[in-house]
Design a protein around this motif. Structure first.
Motif, PDB file in Angstrom:
ATOM      1  N   LYS A 169       0.047  28.319  18.775  1.00  0.00           N
ATOM      2  CA  LYS A 169       0.199  29.750  19.040  1.00  0.00           C
ATOM      3  C   LYS A 169       1.675  30.138  18.950  1.00  0.00           C
ATOM      4  O   LYS A 169       2.520  29.486  19.568  1.00  0.00           O
ATOM      5  CB  LYS A 169      -0.344  30.089  20.426  1.00  0.00           C
ATOM      6  CG  LYS A 169      -0.311  31.571  20.747  1.00  0.00           C
ATOM      7  CD  LYS A 169      -0.907  31.836  22.126  1.00  0.00           C
ATOM      8  CE  LYS A 169      -0.860  33.327  22.454  1.00  0.00           C
ATOM      9  NZ  LYS A 169      -1.428  33.602  23.804  1.00  0.00           N
ATOM     10  N   PRO A 170       2.023  31.172  18.179  1.00  0.00           N
ATOM     11  CA  PRO A 170       3.443  31.544  18.054  1.00  0.00           C
ATOM     12  C   PRO A 170       3.992  32.129  19.354  1.00  0.00           C
ATOM     13  O   PRO A 170       3.302  32.851  20.067  1.00  0.00           O
ATOM     14  CB  PRO A 170       3.436  32.594  16.934  1.00  0.00           C
ATOM     15  CG  PRO A 170       2.064  33.160  16.952  1.00  0.00           C
ATOM     16  CD  PRO A 170       1.154  32.042  17.372  1.00  0.00           C
ATOM     17  N   ASP A 202       4.517  35.775  11.796  1.00  0.00           N
ATOM     18  CA  ASP A 202       4.376  35.074  13.068  1.00  0.00           C
ATOM     19  C   ASP A 202       4.746  35.965  14.242  1.00  0.00           C
ATOM     20  O   ASP A 202       4.092  35.939  15.290  1.00  0.00           O
ATOM     21  CB  ASP A 202       5.236  33.805  13.069  1.00  0.00           C
ATOM     22  CG  ASP A 202       4.645  32.705  12.199  1.00  0.00           C
ATOM     23  OD1 ASP A 202       3.435  32.766  11.926  1.00  0.00           O
ATOM     24  OD2 ASP A 202       5.393  31.806  11.792  1.00  0.00           O
ATOM     25  N   ARG A 242       6.297  28.191  16.540  1.00  0.00           N
ATOM     26  CA  ARG A 242       4.889  27.752  16.640  1.00  0.00           C
ATOM     27  C   ARG A 242       4.865  26.221  16.692  1.00  0.00           C
ATOM     28  O   ARG A 242       5.308  25.557  15.736  1.00  0.00           O
ATOM     29  CB  ARG A 242       4.095  28.261  15.444  1.00  0.00           C
ATOM     30  CG  ARG A 242       2.590  27.952  15.545  1.00  0.00           C
ATOM     31  CD  ARG A 242       1.901  28.149  14.199  1.00  0.00           C
ATOM     32  NE  ARG A 242       1.960  29.519  13.748  1.00  0.00           N
ATOM     33  CZ  ARG A 242       0.980  30.413  13.949  1.00  0.00           C
ATOM     34  NH1 ARG A 242      -0.100  30.058  14.609  1.00  0.00           N
ATOM     35  NH2 ARG A 242       1.112  31.638  13.486  1.00  0.00           N
TER      36      ARG A 242
END
Length: 467
Positions: free
Chosen positions: A446-447, A277, A464
Motif C-alpha cells: 500500500k503506498p 502512487d 510502497r
C-alpha cells in the motif's frame, strides 16, 4: 499504341481517389496571403541601444589574449588608473500596435536596460519610443510613440484557441523585417521553469532571435499571443516555440498603462505534481490536482487553514488537472477577492474559502540527536540524526538525514541521499527513534506518503513496500 482505359480501370481509379484524405489536397491548405496583407502594417521592428561601463586596460581589447597570470598582474597594476570605457550594445526584436495613439506591445527582454528604443513601421517611418511600463514575470513591456491614427491589431482571445489550429507570425528574425512563418498550435497551458504564472501557447511556428515580442495570429487575423521563447539546443528554431496568451498579455498591458505596475493574486503554497502512487495514497480515482508540499507562514493559505499534504483539486470550480494549472489561475484573480478551493484531505473533499493575497515581489517567501544511525533495511536506505548546522540552515526542528540509498522501495520512490525525512504517512519524524517506529508500522503493498526536505524545499513522494 495508346493505352486503352477500360470501364473497370476507371471505376477502380475513382474508388482509390475517393479514399485519399481530403487534407492531402492542396486546396485544403490555408492561404495566408490576404491575412498578411491586412496585418503587416500593425507589426513593428524594434531596435535598442544600451551602453555599459567597462574599465579600460593597458592593452585595449587584446588583453584577453594574454596568459591569465599576466591579465591579473596588469589589472592589479593599473587598477584605478585607467579611465572607464563605454561599450555599446545593440539588439533587435518585434512588437505590434495595440492603439491608434501609439501604444505598442512587446517583450520585456527586448527593451530591458535599453538607453534608446527605435520603432520602425512597415512604411519605413522611424520613431523613438519610451517605456510606459514593463513586467519581468510575464515578459511584457508597453512602449509609447508620439503618433496618431496608427493602424491597430485586432485582439483575439487565447481561450478560444484549439490545439491543431493554424496560426502564423510576422516579425524580424535575425533582422529580416516582416518575415512570415506559419504552423499549428501544438499545446496550450504550458508551464516553463521560472514562468509559473504564464500558461504558454506552444506552437511549431518558426520563431528565431528577432521574433521576440511579435504577434501570433489566428486565421481570423486576430492576435492571440505574443511570441516570447523557444526551446533550442542549437540557438535557433527546433520546432518548439512559446507565446504568451493574449488574455494574459492584455491584462498586463492594461495594468502597466493605467498604473505602471502589475499585481497578481497569491495563495502562498509550494506545490508538486500528483503521480499515480500519490493519487492512490490520497484516495483519488486518477492522478490530478496540486499537492501542497508546504504552506508559507502568514500567507492567505495559512490563514485559510491549508495543510501540508492537502491536494487542491479545483480553484473556483475549475479543475486543476496538473499542478502547473494552479499558479496562473490564482495569479489572474483580483487581489482582495474571495475565492474557493476544492481540497482532498484525509480522503474527504472539502471546500476551503480564502481571500486572494498579493504576490510578493520575490514570489517566494533543532537540536542534533545522539541516537545511533539506522539502516532502515525495510526501505533500503540509511539515515542518521539531523546535523545541527543543517537544522539551523533550513529552520527545521527535527527529522532524519538520508546518508545512503540502496536498492529497494526508497530508491523506487525517488528518495535521494541528503534528503531529510520529516514525515512518514501521518506520523511525524523528529529523530531516528520515530523513524524506526514509523517504518516498522508500514503496511505492505500500500503506498504511503513520505514528506521530505530536499535542498531546503519540501517534497512529498509515495513509498510502497513490496507485498
Amino acid at each position: 499504341m495508346p493505352h486503352r482505359i477500360t470501364p473497370l480501370f476507371a471505376l477502380a481509379f475513382l474508388l482509390v481517389s475517393a479514399c485519399v484524405p481530403a487534407q492531402q489536397s492542396g486546396g485544403q491548405l490555408p492561404d495566408f496571403t490576404g491575412l498578411v496583407e491586412e496585418n503587416a502594417d500593425v507589426v513593428v521592428n524594434i531596435s535598442t541601444t544600451s551602453t555599459s561601463s567597462r574599465g579600460a586596460t593597458p592593452f585595449g581589447g587584446q588583453m584577453e589574449q594574454l596568459p591569465e597570470f599576466f591579465q591579473e598582474f596588469f589589472k592589479d597594476r593599473f587598477r584605478g588608473q585607467m579611465p572607464e570605457r563605454q561599450r555599446e550594445h545593440q539588439s533587435m526584436g518585434s512588437g505590434f500596435i495595440v492603439s491608434s495613439d501609439g501604444y505598442i506591445l512587446t517583450n520585456n527582454h527586448v527593451v530591458e536596460n535599453a538607453d534608446e528604443i527605435i520603432v520602425r513601421m512597415n512604411d519605413r517611418r522611424e520613431m523613438e519610443a519610451e517605456v510606459v511600463g514593463a513586467d519581468a514575470r510575464s515578459d511584457i513591456a508597453v512602449l509609447k510613440v508620439d503618433a496618431e491614427g496608427l493602424p491597430t491589431a485586432k485582439i483575439g482571445s487565447s481561450s478560444d484557441l484549439s490545439v491543431g489550429e493554424w496560426v502564423f507570425a510576422i516579425g524580424s528574425p535575425f533582422g529580416f523585417d516582416y518575415t512570415v512563418t506559419s504552423g499549428i498550435v501544438s499545446a496550450k497551458g504550458r508551464s516553463l521553469p521560472r514562468d509559473n504564472y504564464i500558461p504558454f501557447i506552444q506552437s511549431d511556428v518558426a520563431i528565431n532571435p528577432g521574433n521576440s515580442g511579435g504577434p501570433l495570429f489566428n486565421m481570423e487575423g486576430e492576435v492571440i499571443g505574443v511570441n516570447s521563447q523557444i526551446y533550442t539546443r542549437s540557438g535557433g528554431f527546433m520546432g518548439v516555440s512559446f507565446a504568451i496568451p493574449m488574455d494574459v498579455a492584455m491584462d498586463v498591458f492594461d495594468q502597466l498603462r493605467n498604473k505602471g505596475s502589475v499585481t497578481r493574486g497569491w495563495l502562498g503554497v509550494m506545490i508538486q505534481e500528483v503521480n499515480r502512487d500519490l493519487a492512490e495514497t490520497f484516495g483519488l480515482e486518477r492522478p490530478y490536482g496540486a499537492l501542497v508540499a508546504d504552506v508559507v507562514p502568514d500567507s492567505p493559505a495559512a490563514e485559510a487553514g491549508l495543510q501540508q499534504g492537502d491536494v487542491i483539486l479545483a480553484f473556483n470550480g475549475e479543475e486543476i488537472t496538473r499542478s502547473s494549472d494552479l499558479p496562473p489561475k490564482v495569479g489572474q484573480a483580483d487581489v482582495g477577492s474571495e475565492a474557493e478551493l476544492t481540497v482532498m484531505r484525509g480522503g474527504e473533499r472539502i471546500q476551503v474559502p480564502f481571500t486572494v493575497g498579493e504576490l510578493p515581489e520575490d514570489g517566494q517567501q533543532a537540536q542534533q540527536q545522539s541516537a545511533e544511525p539506522d539502516t532502515g533495511n525495510r526501505l533500503g536506505l540509511r539515515v542518521e540524526p539531523l546535523p545541527e548546522q543543517l537544522a539551523r540552515q533550513w529552520d527545521l526542528d527535527g527529522g532524519v538525514l538520508v546518508t545512503e540509498v540502496g536498492r529497494g522501495p526508497a530508491r523506487q520512490a525517488g528518495i535521494r541521499r541528503n534528503d531529510v525525512i520529516r514525515k512518514i504517512g501521518n506520523q511525524g519524524v523528529t529523530g531516528v527513534e520515530e523513524f524506526r517506529e514509523a517504518v516498522s508500522g508500514l503496511p505492505a503493498g500500500k503506498p504511503v506518503a513520505v514528506t521530505l526536505i530536499r535542498q531546503g524545499s519540501p517534497r512529498i513522494v509515495a513509498l510502497r513496500l513490496p507485498e
